[in-house]
Design a protein around this motif. Structure first.
Motif, PDB file in Angstrom:
ATOM      1  N   TRP A 111       0.829  -1.196   0.000  1.00 40.81           N
ATOM      2  CA  TRP A 111       0.000   0.000   0.000  1.00 40.81           C
ATOM      3  C   TRP A 111       0.871   1.256   0.000  1.00 40.81           C
ATOM      4  N   ILE A 112       0.262   2.356  -0.424  1.00 42.14           N
ATOM      5  CA  ILE A 112       0.959   3.642  -0.555  1.00 42.14           C
ATOM      6  C   ILE A 112       0.489   4.591   0.550  1.00 42.14           C
ATOM      7  N   GLU A 113       1.411   5.275   1.173  1.00 45.01           N
ATOM      8  CA  GLU A 113       1.056   6.302   2.154  1.00 45.01           C
ATOM      9  C   GLU A 113       1.633   7.647   1.724  1.00 45.01           C
ATOM     10  N   LEU A 151       9.876  -2.864  -7.137  1.00 48.41           N
ATOM     11  CA  LEU A 151       8.634  -2.386  -7.739  1.00 48.41           C
ATOM     12  C   LEU A 151       8.801  -1.003  -8.358  1.00 48.41           C
ATOM     13  N   THR A 152       7.919  -0.684  -9.295  1.00 52.78           N
ATOM     14  CA  THR A 152       7.943   0.611  -9.978  1.00 52.78           C
ATOM     15  C   THR A 152       6.764   1.457  -9.509  1.00 52.78           C
ATOM     16  N   LEU A 153       7.056   2.692  -9.129  1.00 51.49           N
ATOM     17  CA  LEU A 153       6.035   3.633  -8.673  1.00 51.49           C
ATOM     18  C   LEU A 153       5.791   4.667  -9.763  1.00 51.49           C
ATOM     19  N   VAL A 163       6.281  10.309  -0.449  1.00 49.07           N
ATOM     20  CA  VAL A 163       5.492   9.097  -0.697  1.00 49.07           C
ATOM     21  C   VAL A 163       6.258   7.900  -0.132  1.00 49.07           C
ATOM     22  N   LYS A 164       5.541   7.016   0.564  1.00 53.75           N
ATOM     23  CA  LYS A 164       6.151   5.788   1.067  1.00 53.75           C
ATOM     24  C   LYS A 164       5.301   4.593   0.663  1.00 53.75           C
ATOM     25  N   VAL A 165       5.977   3.518   0.292  1.00 61.95           N
ATOM     26  CA  VAL A 165       5.305   2.279  -0.094  1.00 61.95           C
ATOM     27  C   VAL A 165       5.684   1.204   0.918  1.00 61.95           C
ATOM     28  N   TYR A 166       4.654   0.545   1.456  1.00 58.28           N
ATOM     29  CA  TYR A 166       4.876  -0.479   2.477  1.00 58.28           C
ATOM     30  C   TYR A 166       4.369  -1.839   2.011  1.00 58.28           C
ATOM     31  N   PHE A 167       4.903  -2.894   2.647  1.00 57.35           N
ATOM     32  CA  PHE A 167       4.420  -4.258   2.448  1.00 57.35           C
ATOM     33  C   PHE A 167       4.221  -4.862   3.830  1.00 57.35           C
ATOM     34  N   ALA A 188       9.814   7.839  -2.108  1.00 56.26           N
ATOM     35  CA  ALA A 188       9.925   8.706  -3.274  1.00 56.26           C
ATOM     36  C   ALA A 188       9.326  10.058  -2.937  1.00 56.26           C
ATOM     37  N   SER A 189       9.440  11.008  -3.875  1.00 55.74           N
ATOM     38  CA  SER A 189       8.797  12.308  -3.701  1.00 55.74           C
ATOM     39  C   SER A 189       8.565  12.923  -5.078  1.00 55.74           C
TER      40      SER A 189
END
Length: 240
Positions: free
Chosen positions: A26-28, A66-68, A41-45, A91-92
């Motif tokens: 998911w993305i936060e 993974l690609t954002l 932006v942060k991506v978690y698992f 990312a940002s």
């Protein structure tokens, strides 16, 4: 004892499969952004409902690669460079105009499990300035989508209508899991038009999750798979 060994191996495979299907990407990010101001932006698992954000070293298969993607208000799609932290891919981006910015992930894992291909999908939106109150699902190429239908903001105590699309079509009878920041969760089933509603009781970040399982064979990453599991999430902010 020899006859029991295959049985325990089978249980192990089932446990691994259940753990993967329970886990999600998911993305936060902050719900609202400003022109000229960097948006983190942060991506978690892990399992958001349990407050579990796995360390990147424990992420399944090649998930850390993974690609954002960022889709701007004008439809321009840009890959965001990511850096790996302890438990997140980070990312940002800096908004340059008003509108709705869509963050998207669609990742088919490099490794199969018992012939099953796992695809992790996620999305979230950032609202900058004056925007439309309607999220456009056409801005996403994700095969499986779950998202709130309307609104640039949502309030505790007010119903949120959610829709699930698969291959751009409404997905009836789909299970939608709702996870709240308090640890409360609920499982709902979509109607014929692919929609379902719930009332968020607390402010904070919520994560929606929908899944799809297909026994149609296919190919990904050079592997021939017998079945495909897809898990799609959407995160959004609920205010007081």
């Amino acid at each position: 004892m020899k006859t029991l060994k295959p049985f325990f191996i089978m249980l192990l495979f089932i446990a691994i499969a259940n753990q993967l299907s329970a886990h999600a990407v998911w993305i936060e990010t902050a719900a609202n952004g400003k022109i000229g101001q960097a948006q983190d932006v942060k991506v978690y698992f892990g399992e958001y409902g349990q407050g579990e954000r796995d360390k990147v070293e424990k992420w399944y298969s090649d998930l850390k690669d993974l690609t954002l993607w960022l889709v701007g208000p004008d439809g321009t799609k840009t890959q965001l460079p990511t850096t790996i932290g302890e438990n997140a891919s980070q990312a940002s981006f800096t908004p340059q105009k008003d509108g709705i910015y869509s963050l998207q992930i669609s990742h088919k894992s490099k490794d199969l499990h018992e012939g099953t291909q796992y695809e992790f999908l996620a999305s979230s939106h950032v609202f900058v300035g004056k925007t439309s109150s309607q999220i456009d699902p056409a801005s996403s190429n994700n095969e499986l989508q779950v998202f709130p239908l309307k609104g640039t903001s949502w309030k505790a105590g007010t119903a949120v209508k959610v829709k699930v699309l698969h291959q751009k079509n409404a997905k009836a009878g789909s299970t939608v899991q709702v996870f709240s920041p308090s640890g409360w969760s609920r499982e709902l089933t979509t109607a014929e038009d692919g929609t379902v509603s719930f009332i968020p009781l607390w402010p904070g970040k919520y994560v929606l999750e929908a899944s799809n399982f297909s026994k149609d064979p296919g190919e990904a990453n050079g592997n021939q798979y017998k079945a495909l599991w897809q898990g799609s999430t959407y995160s959004f902010e609920v205010k007081k």
